[in-house]
Write a protein that holds these residues in place. Structure first.
Motif, mmCIF file in Angstrom:
data_model
loop_
_atom_site.group_PDB
_atom_site.id
_atom_site.type_symbol
_atom_site.label_atom_id
_atom_site.label_comp_id
_atom_site.label_asym_id
_atom_site.label_seq_id
_atom_site.Cartn_x
_atom_site.Cartn_y
_atom_site.Cartn_z
ATOM 1 N N UNK A 1 0.827 -1.217 0.000
ATOM 2 C CA UNK A 1 0.000 0.000 0.000
ATOM 3 C C UNK A 1 0.851 1.252 0.000
ATOM 4 N N UNK A 2 0.244 2.364 -0.383
ATOM 5 C CA UNK A 2 0.939 3.657 -0.366
ATOM 6 C C UNK A 2 1.381 3.994 1.046
ATOM 7 N N UNK A 3 2.653 4.345 1.253
ATOM 8 C CA UNK A 3 3.104 4.712 2.609
ATOM 9 C C UNK A 3 2.302 5.900 3.125
ATOM 10 N N UNK A 4 1.848 5.798 4.360
ATOM 11 C CA UNK A 4 1.032 6.850 4.944
ATOM 12 C C UNK A 4 1.751 7.507 6.122
ATOM 13 N N UNK A 5 1.424 8.767 6.384
ATOM 14 C CA UNK A 5 1.995 9.445 7.548
ATOM 15 C C UNK A 5 1.278 9.004 8.824
ATOM 16 N N UNK A 6 1.841 9.388 9.948
ATOM 17 C CA UNK A 6 1.213 9.159 11.258
ATOM 18 C C UNK A 6 1.610 10.324 12.154
ATOM 19 N N UNK A 7 0.715 11.306 12.277
ATOM 20 C CA UNK A 7 1.021 12.532 13.020
ATOM 21 C C UNK A 7 0.654 12.365 14.492
ATOM 22 N N UNK A 8 1.640 12.608 15.352
ATOM 23 C CA UNK A 8 1.430 12.513 16.794
ATOM 24 C C UNK A 8 2.031 13.750 17.458
ATOM 25 N N UNK A 9 1.626 13.974 18.720
ATOM 26 C CA UNK A 9 2.127 15.104 19.514
ATOM 27 C C UNK A 9 3.058 14.569 20.593
ATOM 28 N N UNK A 10 4.176 15.261 20.779
ATOM 29 C CA UNK A 10 5.073 14.917 21.881
ATOM 30 C C UNK A 10 5.702 16.204 22.427
ATOM 31 N N UNK A 11 6.310 16.065 23.623
ATOM 32 C CA UNK A 11 7.021 17.173 24.287
ATOM 33 C C UNK A 11 6.123 18.373 24.555
ATOM 34 N N UNK A 12 4.854 18.125 24.883
ATOM 35 C CA UNK A 12 3.964 19.245 25.204
ATOM 36 C C UNK A 12 4.337 19.798 26.586
ATOM 37 N N UNK B 1 5.265 7.586 5.274
ATOM 38 C CA UNK B 1 4.952 8.480 4.175
ATOM 39 C C UNK B 1 4.864 9.922 4.634
ATOM 40 N N UNK B 2 5.033 10.849 3.697
ATOM 41 C CA UNK B 2 4.916 12.269 4.033
ATOM 42 C C UNK B 2 3.455 12.622 4.281
ATOM 43 N N UNK B 3 3.239 13.737 4.985
ATOM 44 C CA UNK B 3 1.868 14.145 5.316
ATOM 45 C C UNK B 3 1.070 14.460 4.057
ATOM 46 N N UNK B 4 1.728 14.967 3.051
ATOM 47 C CA UNK B 4 1.035 15.257 1.801
ATOM 48 C C UNK B 4 0.412 16.624 1.745
ATOM 49 N N UNK B 5 0.553 17.409 2.808
ATOM 50 C CA UNK B 5 -0.007 18.756 2.820
ATOM 51 C C UNK B 5 -0.031 19.298 4.235
ATOM 52 N N UNK C 1 -4.767 11.739 5.525
ATOM 53 C CA UNK C 1 -5.080 10.311 5.667
ATOM 54 C C UNK C 1 -3.881 9.624 6.301
ATOM 55 N N UNK C 2 -4.077 9.051 7.477
ATOM 56 C CA UNK C 2 -2.969 8.503 8.267
ATOM 57 C C UNK C 2 -3.124 7.003 8.487
ATOM 58 N N UNK C 3 -1.993 6.384 8.806
ATOM 59 C CA UNK C 3 -2.018 4.957 9.108
ATOM 60 C C UNK C 3 -2.721 4.692 10.433
ATOM 61 N N UNK C 4 -2.701 5.660 11.338
ATOM 62 C CA UNK C 4 -3.393 5.531 12.623
ATOM 63 C C UNK C 4 -4.090 6.860 12.905
ATOM 64 N N UNK C 5 -5.414 6.836 12.897
ATOM 65 C CA UNK C 5 -6.189 8.061 13.102
ATOM 66 C C UNK C 5 -6.592 8.242 14.562
ATOM 67 N N UNK C 6 -6.087 7.381 15.464
ATOM 68 C CA UNK C 6 -6.525 7.427 16.867
ATOM 69 C C UNK C 6 -5.494 8.030 17.803
ATOM 70 N N UNK C 7 -4.321 8.406 17.283
ATOM 71 C CA UNK C 7 -3.241 8.858 18.173
ATOM 72 C C UNK C 7 -2.823 10.300 17.925
#
Length: 448
Positions: A173-184, A209-213, A267-273
């Protein structure tokens, strides 16, 4: 080197090239001529070496090309959907004669040839040509195969070895990004009401994958968004960006949370984190001053009427914040202000300033009191403790002199006519105050 096109074309019965008798005439004629020449050469060689014999057959096999495909390779061993894959292979003439003409070499994906074939030149024996094709991969299981002389234009010694085996190819599948927050975090970590609090957090792309935008990153305090949202850039894999927000603290217990891609733009590989845990924090009461008066006194401690009296007192800031400006401190004697009020400076926490007043004492019982911030110029944590207690004091009657004469005498004590007599007397002040100046003391003899 020629790079093919990725589009696929249905395979025709003639392998993608329209057939006509005239199209095959040059190849057939060339093959006949080559066969005759080879037979003639073979016969000539045999005649020079041995005599013809009925028991020794002659080698009459013509020399022919034999086109094969070798060294097949892909630009990547683990392709993903959307990725451009380059296929390459060597077309080799493994025969004993030149190919005699150009011919087509074709890549098949899932049994269907790419639209643009490669035209392989006339190869001499043992000569090779590298051909290449590019294809935009689609997710799933596929096969690929490369065939040279795809339209059977070349007469070969072996017509069965023009193609490679059919090879399997799996496209992930197309590599997908996974955006998370850290060091808050928040600064200061223990804020007080009214202070500006800065929240910061890193948005990290943990996906392959890159975020794409760009995307929106949001801070929520007590579940309510703090405007504005921050626009996070298109993050490459493993890249991060720090976002920050400012918030004016209000007293009490609060929570905060930071969420990436709040509008689901990516569109992310994990939309819950995308969000951090909800983190509690407390805002303390504001730093405020608290002006009070201490060490009030008067001098002299037991004044008499008419005497000047000096009152002194210390104004102290017992609060946690500075006064924030100047204020007036007042002395009241018997409830009446003694002018002028004293101007007290902007006091930092735990600092003091001494104020003083002068008053002319009047006989009798009195009271005095000193009050800070008499005009309520300063907003304080306690507005009820600006004044001292009412303190009583007494002013005694005025100090006055009391001149008397004592120890009067004459010498000689029994004078005779014509004698000189000396009169002496002591003038004494029996009063409470000084005479206040010189005075005359008189001797009267017979009232004169």
């Amino acid at each position: 080197m020629r790079l093919g096109h990725e589009e696929l074309m249905p395979r025709s019965p003639h392998h993608g090239k329209p057939w006509s008798p005239s199209a095959r005439k040059p190849s057939i004629l060339a093959a006949i001529l080559l066969a005759v020449a080879a037979l003639f050469a073979a016969c000539k060689d045999d005649a020079q070496v041995t005599e013809p014999s009925l028991t020794q057959p002659h080698n009459l096999r013509p020399r022919q090309p034999d086109l094969v495909v070798r060294n097949l390779s892909l630009s990547t061993s683990s392709p993903t959907a959307g990725q451009t894959i380059t296929f390459s292979a060597d077309v080799v003439n493994a025969g004993t004669a030149p190919a005699g003409d150009d011919y087509l070499t074709r890549l098949f994906i899932d049994g269907t040839p790419l639209r643009l074939n490669q035209i392989t030149p006339d190869l001499a024996p043992n000569e090779s040509e590298t051909e290449r094709w590019s294809w935009t991969a689609s997710e799933g299981d596929h096969t690929y195969q490369i065939c040279t002389d795809a339209d059977d234009d070349v007469k070969e010694s072996d017509e069965t070895n023009n193609c490679t085996p059919v090879m399997p190819l799996t496209v992930g599948p197309t590599p997908q990004p996974d955006l998370v927050i850290q060091n808050e975090s928040l600064t200061p970590s223990s804020p007080i009401a009214g202070a500006t609090v800065t929240f910061t957090a890193d948005v990290v792309n943990y996906g392959p994958g890159s975020a794409g935008g760009p995307s929106q990153t949001r801070l929520l305090v007590d579940g309510t968004p703090v405007t504005p949202n921050q626009t996070t850039a298109d993050l490459a894999p493993a890249a991060s960006e720090t976002e920050s927000w400012s918030w004016t603290a209000t007293e009490g217990d609060h929570t905060y949370q930071v969420c990436a891609d709040t509008d689901d733009d990516i569109a992310e590989s994990d939309e819950t984190n995308n969000c951090t845990a909800v983190t509690p924090f407390t805002v303390s009461p504001p730093l405020t001053p608290d002006l009070a008066v201490q060490n009030a006194s008067h001098s002299p401690p037991s004044p008499t009427a008419g005497e000047p009296v000096t009152f002194t007192a210390e104004v102290i800031n017992n609060g946690t914040g500075p006064a924030g400006g100047t204020s007036e401190t007042r002395l009241l004697v018997d409830g009446t202000p003694v002018p002028p009020n004293q101007m007290t400076a902007d006091l930092a926490p735990a600092t003091t300033e001494t104020e003083s007043w002068n008053w002319t004492a009047t006989e009798g019982d009195h009271t005095y009191q000193v009050c800070a911030d008499t005009d309520d110029d300063i907003s304080e944590s306690d507005e009820a403790n600006n004044c001292t207690a009412v303190t009583p004091f007494t002013v005694s009657p005025p100090l006055t002199p009391d001149l008397t004469v004592q120890n009067e005498s004459l010498s000689p004590p029994s004078p005779t006519a014509g004698m000189s007599v000396t009169f002496t007397a002591d003038v004494i002040n029996n009063g409470t105050g000084t005479a206040g100046g010189t005075s005359e003391t008189r001797l009267l003899v017979d009232g004169t």
